[in-house]
Structures are given as C-alpha cells and as structure tokens.
Write an enzyme that holds these catalytic residues in place. Structure first.
Site, PDB file in Angstrom:
ATOM      1  N   LEU A  33      54.065   5.187 -24.700  1.00 36.99           N
ATOM      2  CA  LEU A  33      53.443   4.239 -25.627  1.00 36.99           C
ATOM      3  C   LEU A  33      54.441   3.223 -26.176  1.00 36.99           C
ATOM      4  CD1 LEU A  33      51.168   6.754 -27.580  1.00 36.99           C
ATOM      5  CD2 LEU A  33      50.576   5.326 -25.603  1.00 36.99           C
ATOM      6  N   HIS A  37      50.164  -0.672 -27.236  1.00 36.82           N
ATOM      7  CA  HIS A  37      49.193   0.419 -27.378  1.00 36.82           C
ATOM      8  C   HIS A  37      48.860   0.646 -28.861  1.00 36.82           C
ATOM      9  CE1 HIS A  37      51.304   1.833 -23.522  1.00 36.82           C
ATOM     10  NE2 HIS A  37      50.058   1.648 -23.138  1.00 36.82           N
TER      11      HIS A  37
HETATM   12  P1  AMP Z   1      48.391   1.320 -19.899  1.00 39.45           P
HETATM   13  O1  AMP Z   1      48.943   2.501 -20.622  1.00 39.45           O
HETATM   14  O2  AMP Z   1      49.437   0.392 -19.385  1.00 39.45           O
HETATM   15  O3  AMP Z   1      47.337   1.689 -18.892  1.00 39.45           O
HETATM   16  O4  AMP Z   1      47.633   0.462 -21.009  1.00 39.45           O
HETATM   17  C1  AMP Z   1      46.671   1.037 -21.850  1.00 39.45           C
HETATM   18  C2  AMP Z   1      46.000  -0.058 -22.632  1.00 39.45           C
HETATM   19  O5  AMP Z   1      46.965  -0.771 -23.382  1.00 39.45           O
HETATM   20  C3  AMP Z   1      45.277  -1.072 -21.739  1.00 39.45           C
HETATM   21  O6  AMP Z   1      44.053  -1.454 -22.351  1.00 39.45           O
HETATM   22  C4  AMP Z   1      46.255  -2.218 -21.701  1.00 39.45           C
HETATM   23  O7  AMP Z   1      45.638  -3.459 -21.478  1.00 39.45           O
HETATM   24  C5  AMP Z   1      46.840  -2.151 -23.105  1.00 39.45           C
HETATM   25  N1  AMP Z   1      48.143  -2.811 -23.162  1.00 39.45           N
HETATM   26  C6  AMP Z   1      49.182  -2.642 -22.308  1.00 39.45           C
HETATM   27  N2  AMP Z   1      50.200  -3.460 -22.642  1.00 39.45           N
HETATM   28  C7  AMP Z   1      49.795  -4.157 -23.739  1.00 39.45           C
HETATM   29  C8  AMP Z   1      50.388  -5.170 -24.540  1.00 39.45           C
HETATM   30  N3  AMP Z   1      51.631  -5.631 -24.311  1.00 39.45           N
HETATM   31  N4  AMP Z   1      49.679  -5.669 -25.576  1.00 39.45           N
HETATM   32  C9  AMP Z   1      48.423  -5.216 -25.830  1.00 39.45           C
HETATM   33  N5  AMP Z   1      47.804  -4.270 -25.101  1.00 39.45           N
HETATM   34  C10 AMP Z   1      48.477  -3.746 -24.069  1.00 39.45           C
END
Ligand code: AMP
Length: 281
Positions: A33, A37
């Site tokens: 995280l 997140h």
């Molecule tokens: P992941 O763990 O990479 O699958 O991401 C989980 C959630 O967090 C997804 O909805 C992503 O779009 C969101 N997310 C990932 N990176 C960011 C970021 N830099 N800013 C905002 N949301 C993010």
C-alpha cells in the site's frame, strides 16, 4: 481492525453488517500500500460506515510472462497502514481460497477492454472483472472506490457494474503523485535509482499534451508525436503505447471534439508504468 482470510467469513460478515443497516465501502487493492491506496480509503470512509480494504494479488489478471511471482508483498506493513487509516476490515484471502481448483466462470467486458492495456495484456481485464465481481459478491459493498490512475480499469468496472446490475456505486479517486509528478504505484519499487529519476517522464509528457491542448491543438497525431518526443528523452524509456481515445468509448480519435483520454504505458527499464490525463475544453 479485523483481518479476514476466507471468502466464507467475509460474505457472512458483510451480510451481518448489512442486516445491521451498515453502509459498506470497499477498496480493492493488490497490497504494497501507498498514499494512493490510502486516499481511496478516505473516500470510502466518507461514503460508508464500514470500510473493507481487500488485499489480493489476483493471479487471473497476470499474463504468463508477467510479474505475479515477483509482485511486491509486505503484509505486516500493509496491515499497520490499514490500522492507521481506520480500515474496519482487511480482507486478505489466499489465492487457493478465492478460486475453486476447477473454477470455470469468468466475466468479460467485450468493448472497452479490447484496446490499450487490454491489447497489450491479453486476458488482463477478464481477470480484473472476474475478481471484482467476486469481491462485490463477497463484500457486498454499497460503494466501491477505484483510482483514476488505472483509467481503462475504472471504465471497464463501471461498465460491468452497469451491465450486470451490481447494486454498487463506483467512485473514482484522483491519482496521487510524488512531488516530481510520478504517479504512486506498487511497481515503482522495482525501479533502480537511475530509473526512478527518469520515471517522471510519463507525467512530463502528459503535461505537454495538456499544454498543447490548451494552446489549441486538436490533432491526435500531433499530440502523440509530442508525447513520443518527450518520452524519447529518457534513455531507459520504451513506449508500450501512447493512445488518444474517446473518454467514453475508448475508441481512437483523430480530431479531439469531445473529452479525450490520453493514456500511456511505458517501460522504464523492465518496469511497465501507466499514467493518463483527460483533455476537455
Ligand atoms: P493496485 O493495488 O495497484 O491494484 O491498485 C488498487 C487501487 O488503487 C486501484 O483502484 C488503483 O487505481 C488505485 N491506485 C493505484 N495507484 C494510485 C494512485 N497513485 N493514486 C490513486 N489511486 C491509485
């Protein structure tokens, strides 16, 4: 904070929360995280009274030559961050507990998922849709929060939610960035110090697209060329795709007359990073 490891216990808990009239907010993640997140957790918190963060490195959304095995993991750190962020339930199932060994039903979105990352990563969005549908059925959220950084994923999930009538409100959170513009991503941990210095080239290219758009450029090829020129300045960068597409249909556009999504996938060394911006008058 409660940690739940099995789908049976998760679904039972969600049913109990619903029976007690609680509004459930879900933030699906693959863990490791970061502040991006946690910004989604705050959005979920503001819209619900029980926040579930799911932590699951979903095997079905990784291609055979992708980074499932090496994807960064640190459960103790993630759990501590969730506690600090006031998450109520951390749902962290094991892969073997999420999919039956003979699982044979998948969810496919057949239009929005075809291009961009869907073309570059065959089967990726089938895995994403399937796991998100399962998470909706297990966590029974009233609201689920996704990041705008994964632009195509957000649009595919909205479409799945609409077309399969999931009673879930989809909320988008803005992309959280480092001071130099690099979008936070768990995969940034793969970057060497030198690659990390070059990685903000994605954001710099998108800045240039925004500048050209404000200055009146409406020709998609001209925008793509400008982005390509900027990314070429970073020696570690290799373009996977630069796309200028209709923000709603994700169909390629030649001339920008409606809101357009400019989406990038760029390898910095061996690490594939994505970023995007929406251009609208
Ligand atoms: P992941 O763990 O990479 O699958 O991401 C989980 C959630 O967090 C997804 O909805 C992503 O779009 C969101 N997310 C990932 N990176 C960011 C970021 N830099 N800013 C905002 N949301 C993010």
């Amino acid at each position: 904070m409660r940690i739940i490891r099995t789908s049976g216990e998760m679904q039972q808990t969600a049913l109990t929360l619903r029976a007690a009239g609680r509004r459930i907010g879900l933030v699906p993640t693959m863990g490791f995280l970061h502040a991006g997140h946690l910004s989604l957790v705050r959005l979920a918190r503001a819209r619900s009274d029980a926040v579930i963060l799911s932590l699951f490195v979903n095997p079905t959304q990784f291609g055979p030559r992708e980074d499932l095995g090496s994807y960064p993991r640190d459960f103790a750190r993630d759990a501590a961050l969730c506690r600090e962020a006031d998450v109520d339930i951390l749902f962290a199932p094991e892969a073997a507990k999420m999919y039956a060994p003979d699982a044979s039903v998948y969810v496919t979105e057949e239009h929005l998922a075809a291009g961009l990352c869907g073309a570059a990563r065959p089967g990726h969005f089938r895995g994403v849709c399937t796991v998100v549908a399962k998470l909706f059925n297990l966590c029974l959220p009233h609201v689920a929060v996704f990041g705008a950084k994964d632009a195509q994923q957000l649009r595919v999930i909205r479409r799945m939610t609409r077309d399969l009538n999931f009673p879930v409100e989809i909320v988008a959170g803005p992309t959280v960035r480092e001071a130099d513009g690099l979008a936070l991503s768990s995969r940034n941990s793969y970057l060497s110090a030198d690659e990390r210095r070059q990685a903000p080239v994605l954001r710099r290219a998108l800045d240039e697209a925004e500048r050209l758009y404000r200055a009146g450029t409406r020709d998609a090829a001209a925008l793509r060329n400008a982005l390509q020129g900027i990314i070429a300045q970073a020696p570690a960068a290799r373009i996977d795709y630069i796309a200028v597409v209709d923000d709603e249909t994700l169909a390629p556009v030649q001339t920008l007359t409606k809101p357009a999504l400019v989406a990038l996938a760029v390898y910095i060394g061996t690490t594939r990073l994505i970023d995007n911006t929406v251009l609208q008058a």
